[in-house]
Write an enzyme that holds these catalytic residues in place. Structure first.
Site, PDB file in Angstrom:
ATOM      1  N   ASN A   8     105.500  55.450 -21.901  1.00 33.42           N
ATOM      2  CA  ASN A   8     105.803  55.024 -23.268  1.00 33.42           C
ATOM      3  C   ASN A   8     106.982  55.766 -23.910  1.00 33.42           C
ATOM      4  O   ASN A   8     107.273  55.578 -25.076  1.00 33.42           O
ATOM      5  CB  ASN A   8     104.554  55.130 -24.154  1.00 33.42           C
ATOM      6  N   CYS A   9     107.672  56.588 -23.149  1.00 30.16           N
ATOM      7  CA  CYS A   9     108.827  57.338 -23.655  1.00 30.16           C
ATOM      8  C   CYS A   9     110.061  56.432 -23.674  1.00 30.16           C
ATOM      9  O   CYS A   9     110.428  55.850 -22.650  1.00 30.16           O
ATOM     10  CB  CYS A   9     109.066  58.558 -22.763  1.00 30.16           C
ATOM     11  N   ASP A  10     110.697  56.300 -24.835  1.00 29.35           N
ATOM     12  CA  ASP A  10     111.858  55.418 -24.965  1.00 29.35           C
ATOM     13  C   ASP A  10     113.008  55.831 -24.058  1.00 29.35           C
ATOM     14  O   ASP A  10     113.704  54.982 -23.491  1.00 29.35           O
ATOM     15  CB  ASP A  10     112.347  55.380 -26.415  1.00 29.35           C
TER      16      ASP A  10
END
Length: 113
Positions: free
Chosen positions: A11-13
């Site tokens: 979920n890390c951009d």
């Protein structure tokens, strides 16, 4: 030349941008999710040997700030396993070459060499 490994958290951009870059450039890679796959002790030691703790650990993270002073001064493999978000993301590894973070120009240089 060995396959490129990219360590991150789904979920890390920044990890998403790096994965998109690799996919769009048709660069074969292996994605390792630090939350589900974890990192081996040898991989962690190699990262420390090549880039060092100062570059590898995300000292601006909420996780780091929540550590005790003792833990902050004694980051080790067990602590990283317990709190995988301590590692800056993404970590790109090819053989003994390691890069942390994502920047298109730096990725282009890293992947050419």
């Amino acid at each position: 030349m060995s396959i490129i490994k990219i360590y991150g958290i789904r979920n890390c951009d920044t990890v998403k941008k790096a994965l998109k870059y690799l996919i769009n450039k048709n660069i074969p890679h292996q994605y390792i999710d630090l939350r589900t796959d974890s990192i081996s002790e040898n991989e962690f030691k190699t990262m420390l040997d090549v880039i060092g703790l100062e570059i590898l650990i995300n000292k601006r993270s909420t996780t780091f700030r929540s550590l005790t002073e003792y833990e902050k001064k004694n980051i080790n493999y067990e602590l990283v396993l317990k709190f995988p978000t301590l590692i800056k993301r993404p970590v790109l590894v090819q053989d003994k070459r390691i890069m942390v973070g994502f920047n298109e120009k730096e990725y282009a240089n890293f992947l050419v060499n």
